[in-house]
Design a protein around this motif. Structure first.
Motif, short mmCIF file in Angstrom:
data_model
loop_
_atom_site.label_atom_id
_atom_site.label_comp_id
_atom_site.label_asym_id
_atom_site.label_seq_id
_atom_site.Cartn_x
_atom_site.Cartn_y
_atom_site.Cartn_z
N GLN A 126 0.82 -1.22 0.00
CA GLN A 126 0.00 0.00 0.00
C GLN A 126 0.86 1.27 0.00
O GLN A 126 0.49 2.28 -0.57
CB GLN A 126 -0.96 -0.01 1.19
N GLU A 127 2.01 1.17 0.64
CA GLU A 127 2.93 2.31 0.66
C GLU A 127 3.40 2.61 -0.77
O GLU A 127 3.58 3.76 -1.15
CB GLU A 127 4.12 1.97 1.57
N MET A 128 3.59 1.56 -1.56
CA MET A 128 3.99 1.78 -2.96
C MET A 128 2.85 2.42 -3.74
O MET A 128 3.07 3.35 -4.51
CB MET A 128 4.44 0.47 -3.60
N TRP A 129 1.64 1.94 -3.54
CA TRP A 129 0.50 2.55 -4.23
C TRP A 129 0.38 4.03 -3.85
O TRP A 129 0.08 4.88 -4.67
CB TRP A 129 -0.79 1.81 -3.86
N ARG A 130 0.63 4.32 -2.57
CA ARG A 130 0.56 5.71 -2.11
C ARG A 130 1.59 6.59 -2.84
O ARG A 130 1.41 7.79 -2.99
CB ARG A 130 0.81 5.75 -0.59
N SER A 131 2.67 5.96 -3.29
CA SER A 131 3.72 6.70 -4.00
C SER A 131 3.53 6.64 -5.52
O SER A 131 4.38 7.10 -6.26
CB SER A 131 5.09 6.12 -3.64
N GLY A 132 2.44 6.01 -5.97
CA GLY A 132 2.19 5.95 -7.41
C GLY A 132 2.88 4.80 -8.11
O GLY A 132 2.94 4.75 -9.34
N THR A 133 3.40 3.84 -7.35
CA THR A 133 4.08 2.66 -7.92
C THR A 133 3.11 1.48 -7.95
O THR A 133 2.53 1.14 -6.93
CB THR A 133 5.32 2.30 -7.07
N THR A 134 2.96 0.86 -9.13
CA THR A 134 2.04 -0.30 -9.19
C THR A 134 2.74 -1.60 -9.57
O THR A 134 2.09 -2.65 -9.63
CB THR A 134 0.90 -0.05 -10.21
N THR A 135 4.05 -1.52 -9.86
CA THR A 135 4.80 -2.73 -10.21
C THR A 135 6.16 -2.67 -9.53
O THR A 135 6.80 -1.61 -9.53
CB THR A 135 5.02 -2.81 -11.74
N ALA A 136 6.61 -3.81 -8.97
CA ALA A 136 7.91 -3.77 -8.30
C ALA A 136 8.61 -5.12 -8.35
O ALA A 136 7.96 -6.17 -8.28
CB ALA A 136 7.74 -3.33 -6.85
N LEU A 137 9.92 -5.05 -8.47
CA LEU A 137 10.79 -6.24 -8.41
C LEU A 137 11.34 -6.30 -6.99
O LEU A 137 12.07 -5.41 -6.56
CB LEU A 137 11.91 -6.07 -9.44
N PHE A 173 -1.67 -6.58 -6.40
CA PHE A 173 -0.44 -5.81 -6.62
C PHE A 173 0.47 -6.58 -7.58
O PHE A 173 0.73 -7.76 -7.39
CB PHE A 173 0.30 -5.58 -5.29
N ARG A 174 0.98 -5.90 -8.61
CA ARG A 174 1.82 -6.56 -9.61
C ARG A 174 3.26 -6.63 -9.12
O ARG A 174 3.87 -5.61 -8.82
CB ARG A 174 1.78 -5.81 -10.95
N THR A 175 3.80 -7.85 -9.04
CA THR A 175 5.17 -7.97 -8.53
C THR A 175 5.95 -9.12 -9.15
O THR A 175 5.37 -10.12 -9.58
CB THR A 175 5.17 -8.12 -6.99
N ILE A 176 7.23 -8.94 -9.19
CA ILE A 176 8.17 -10.02 -9.49
C ILE A 176 8.93 -10.21 -8.18
O ILE A 176 9.62 -9.28 -7.73
CB ILE A 176 9.14 -9.64 -10.62
N LEU A 177 8.78 -11.37 -7.58
CA LEU A 177 9.22 -11.54 -6.20
C LEU A 177 9.97 -12.86 -6.06
O LEU A 177 9.70 -13.80 -6.79
CB LEU A 177 7.95 -11.55 -5.33
N GLY A 178 10.90 -12.92 -5.11
CA GLY A 178 11.59 -14.19 -4.90
C GLY A 178 12.18 -14.34 -3.51
O GLY A 178 12.50 -13.35 -2.84
N LYS A 179 12.28 -15.59 -3.10
CA LYS A 179 12.93 -15.95 -1.84
C LYS A 179 14.43 -15.73 -1.99
O LYS A 179 15.02 -16.05 -3.03
CB LYS A 179 12.63 -17.43 -1.60
#
Ligand SMILES: [Zn+2]
Length: 422
Positions: A119-130, A152-158
């Motif tokens: 949500q903090e990213m959305w608040r900053s106008g970011t909708t996609t993150a690696l 939320f659109r993401t590319i995520l990994g352990k």
């Protein structure tokens, strides 16, 4: 239901050019895709009269609409650790990051922590993150669950770290467990709803073994999977790589010869590189996440983005939260300018379409084009900046004076996911 968003609309189709429709619009379908956009005029009024009659026009004419931002590199478990001053990378990892990552398991508390992060990213106008998760498979799975729930659109990994000979006190797992759990998460989540993707995420050179890197390289090349890691952030880190892997001439050569440099690999930082290393990155079509705010914070050095451009290496911008204190891409763009005089239009390109291209997602996001997802952010004009301001001046004002306070609303796939409370 089709909706028309009326506003000043800016987009960044090329690094040297910003498109500006002072009296513009975006038409969004019920599926959340862009159907039309550009200059609003009489012909549009006639063409879309039914939508107007149905009152499906959202008036943002006092504001500016930009493509939503893309953050090319940050760490979920470090969300709450921003702003601890006075340490360099390796000490910072030891003192703050590793203990915090070790404390993460699955729990209700973690769910609200993960939710607040997105949500903090959305608040900053970011909708996609690696995003880097932690070593925990359960926590990473939970991070995917929450992203799915929110949309939320993401590319995520352990995070992968298996080198017990490293002097850094980081959590270590066996190579076998690291790979097995990564494959399980990849199979469960990669490609879900064209929204969630998996990235094999070796923490960085000193934390891994050649065996692990080779297995990651092999699996990801064969299956065309993202790889996300760090490269040459500090001199201390490079010295550790030299000590642990003496047979390789450079840090980048370690990654190259173990096979983890691919067109779907994103390396963060890439600051202290020799000429031969830029060549290897260019040759393998590896992408770079440039993280200037984090680099300033940890005094890691200044990335040579000119060199990256000269070699034709594709890049985008990363907040690198928690070493970077801010989620706002406006802040990151500003710091990119302080590293090298990046013109505003180019900085916006790296925060939007440039990053989408680097991630191979430019068919869906990054700019306004018919058929793309309606991912955009509505921002207000900075104080003393009036609606008749020129495009060049506006971009400059947004870049140098902007932050998350400017965000009025954020949309992903045509769905409002953030609204400022006035
Ligand atoms: Zn990082």
């Amino acid at each position: 239901m089709f909706r028309i968003f009326r506003s000043r609309v800016l987009s960044f189709p090329r690094p040297d050019f910003a498109e500006d429709f002072p009296d513009g619009f975006i038409l969004v379908s019920d599926k959340g895709e862009i159907v039309d956009f550009g200059k609003w005029d009489k012909t549009k009024e006639i063409k879309y009269q039914q939508i107007i009659r149905q009152n499906n026009v959202i008036d943002f004419t006092d504001y500016v609409i930009l493509p939503a931002f893309i953050d090319m590199h940050l760490h979920l478990p470090q969300f709450h650790l921003r702003g601890h001053y006075g340490v360099s990378l390796l000490d910072w990892l030891k003192e703050y990051i590793i203990p915090a990552e070790n404390n993460l398991t699955t729990s209700e508390k973690n769910e609200s922590f993960i939710k607040a992060f997105y949500q903090e990213m959305w608040r900053s106008g970011t909708t996609t993150a690696l995003i880097f998760s932690s070593n925990s498979m359960k926590f990473t799975d939970q991070a995917f669950q929450v992203a799915k729930k929110l949309g939320f659109r993401t590319i995520l990994g352990k995070v992968l770290s298996d080198n017990k000979y490293s002097s850094i006190k980081i959590p270590i797992e066996s190579t076998e467990k690291s790979i097995r759990e990564s494959i399980q998460l990849y199979e469960k989540w990669n490609g879900y709803d064209n929204l969630l993707y998996y990235a094999f995420s070796p923490r960085f050179g000193p934390a891994t073994t050649e065996k692990l890197l080779k297995e990651v390289g092999e699996f990801c090349s064969k299956n065309s999977v993202y790889i996300h890691t760090h490269l040459a952030e500090t001199i201390g880190e490079i010295n550790l790589v030299k000590k642990l892997f003496p047979k390789y001439k450079t840090y980048t050569e370690l990654y190259y010869k173990t096979g983890i440099l691919t067109p779907k690999t994103i390396v963060a930082h890439a600051i202290h590189l020799k000429e031969s290393e830029y060549k290897l990155l260019a040759k393998t079509h590896t992408k770079i996440a440039h993280c200037p705010s984090s680099n300033f914070f940890l005094h890691s050095g200044l990335a040579n983005t000119q060199k990256m451009e000269d070699y034709g290496i594709e890049m985008g911008l990363g907040s690198d939260v928690g070493a970077g204190p801010s989620f706002s891409l406006f802040t990151i763009m500003r710091d990119a300018y302080y590293v090298r005089s990046t013109p505003p239009a180019q900085a916006f390109y790296y925060a939007t379409l440039g990053a989408a291209k680097a991630l191979g997602l430019d068919d869906r996001i990054g700019s306004f084009a018919n058929g793309k997802d309606a991912d955009f952010v509505v921002v207000k004009y900075p104080y003393w900046c009036t609606k008749d301001v020129s495009r060049t001046r506006l971009l400059s004002q947004l870049m140098f004076r902007g932050d998350d306070h400017l965000t009025i609303e954020t949309y992903t796939r045509g769905r409002r996911v953030y609204q400022k409370t006035l």
